[in-house]
Motif scaffolding. Structure first.
Motif, PDB file in Angstrom:
ATOM      1  N   LEU A  20       6.621  12.851  24.230  1.00 15.25           N
ATOM      2  CA  LEU A  20       5.367  13.168  23.538  1.00 15.25           C
ATOM      3  C   LEU A  20       4.637  14.317  24.221  1.00 15.25           C
ATOM      4  CD1 LEU A  20       4.017   9.651  22.551  1.00 15.25           C
ATOM      5  CD2 LEU A  20       4.867  11.440  21.035  1.00 15.25           C
ATOM      6  N   ALA A  21       4.709  14.373  25.535  1.00 18.38           N
ATOM      7  CA  ALA A  21       4.059  15.480  26.261  1.00 18.38           C
ATOM      8  C   ALA A  21       4.715  16.812  25.906  1.00 18.38           C
ATOM      9  CB  ALA A  21       4.129  15.236  27.764  1.00 18.38           C
ATOM     10  N   ARG A  38       3.690  17.697  22.394  1.00 17.56           N
ATOM     11  CA  ARG A  38       2.312  18.205  22.378  1.00 17.56           C
ATOM     12  C   ARG A  38       2.323  19.697  22.733  1.00 17.56           C
ATOM     13  NH1 ARG A  38      -3.026  17.350  22.544  1.00 17.56           N
ATOM     14  NH2 ARG A  38      -2.986  15.155  22.101  1.00 17.56           N
ATOM     15  N   ARG A  67      -0.155  10.941  14.929  1.00 15.07           N
ATOM     16  CA  ARG A  67      -0.598   9.880  15.846  1.00 15.07           C
ATOM     17  C   ARG A  67      -2.057  10.112  16.234  1.00 15.07           C
ATOM     18  NH1 ARG A  67       3.250   7.498  19.610  1.00 15.07           N
ATOM     19  NH2 ARG A  67       1.619   7.886  21.138  1.00 15.07           N
ATOM     20  N   LYS A  68      -2.753   9.023  16.570  1.00 12.48           N
ATOM     21  CA  LYS A  68      -4.165   9.144  16.958  1.00 12.48           C
ATOM     22  C   LYS A  68      -4.358  10.056  18.162  1.00 12.48           C
ATOM     23  CE  LYS A  68      -5.858   4.817  15.088  1.00 12.48           C
ATOM     24  NZ  LYS A  68      -6.459   3.515  15.355  1.00 12.48           N
ATOM     25  N   ASP A  69      -3.408  10.016  19.104  1.00 15.02           N
ATOM     26  CA  ASP A  69      -3.556  10.846  20.302  1.00 15.02           C
ATOM     27  C   ASP A  69      -3.235  12.321  20.044  1.00 15.02           C
ATOM     28  OD1 ASP A  69      -0.987   9.786  19.953  1.00 15.02           O
ATOM     29  OD2 ASP A  69      -0.447  10.016  22.048  1.00 15.02           O
ATOM     30  N   PHE A  70      -2.846  12.645  18.824  1.00 13.14           N
ATOM     31  CA  PHE A  70      -2.619  14.037  18.431  1.00 13.14           C
ATOM     32  C   PHE A  70      -3.657  14.505  17.417  1.00 13.14           C
ATOM     33  CE2 PHE A  70       1.380  13.113  20.352  1.00 13.14           C
ATOM     34  CZ  PHE A  70       1.880  14.325  20.787  1.00 13.14           C
ATOM     35  N   ARG A  71      -4.697  13.697  17.217  1.00 12.81           N
ATOM     36  CA  ARG A  71      -5.725  13.995  16.206  1.00 12.81           C
ATOM     37  C   ARG A  71      -6.332  15.379  16.416  1.00 12.81           C
ATOM     38  NH1 ARG A  71      -5.780  12.342  11.780  1.00 12.81           N
ATOM     39  NH2 ARG A  71      -5.582  10.211  12.434  1.00 12.81           N
ATOM     40  N   ASP A  72      -6.549  15.778  17.673  1.00 12.97           N
ATOM     41  CA  ASP A  72      -7.138  17.088  17.946  1.00 12.97           C
ATOM     42  C   ASP A  72      -6.255  18.213  17.417  1.00 12.97           C
ATOM     43  OD1 ASP A  72      -5.280  16.286  20.007  1.00 12.97           O
ATOM     44  OD2 ASP A  72      -6.020  17.918  21.273  1.00 12.97           O
ATOM     45  N   TYR A 114      -3.884  17.897  15.033  1.00 14.43           N
ATOM     46  CA  TYR A 114      -3.811  17.777  13.573  1.00 14.43           C
ATOM     47  C   TYR A 114      -5.058  18.370  12.912  1.00 14.43           C
ATOM     48  CZ  TYR A 114      -2.643  15.843   9.033  1.00 14.43           C
ATOM     49  OH  TYR A 114      -2.322  15.721   7.709  1.00 14.43           O
TER      50      TYR A 114
END
Length: 116
Positions: A25-26, A29, A80-85, A87
């Motif tokens: 995931l890192a 990102r 994913r929520k942790d990629f909201r920024d 997106y």
């Protein structure tokens, strides 16, 4: 024997056609941010071209930016929520590109295109 050779050749062809890459995931990102950065660069180049009156070239840049953003959005992980920024950034840049494409169409008096 010929059938087995043909099946093996088909399997090899399919392996070449489908190239799946596994990344953390890192790493994803970083890849997504890089894709968004490239898209922003294309959009900015388009805006410079538009300001100079090069409308067709500007449209090409905006479309290229949209392709880059679409590729980034096509990966499920970006939702994913942790990629909201990321997106949200993608959606903002997409909107700007569509607005800029509409401005290009209006500039060229292609009013129907501006509505799309």
């Amino acid at each position: 024997a010929a059938m087995a050779m043909e099946d093996q050749r088909d399997a090899t062809t399919q392996e070449r056609e489908v190239k799946q890459v596994q990344v953390s995931l890192a790493e994803f990102r970083d890849l997504a941010i890089n894709q968004v950065t490239k898209a922003v660069r294309e959009k900015e180049e388009g805006s410079l071209l538009f300001a100079k009156g090069h409308v067709t070239e500007a449209e090409d840049k905006y479309c290229q930016a949209l392709l880059l953003l679409d590729a980034a959005k096509s990966v499920d992980a970006v939702r994913r929520k942790d990629f909201r920024d990321i997106y949200n950034r993608i959606e903002t840049i997409e909107l700007l590109c569509h607005l800029n494409l509409a401005a290009c169409a209006l500039n060229e008096k292609r009013y129907e295109d501006a509505l799309d």
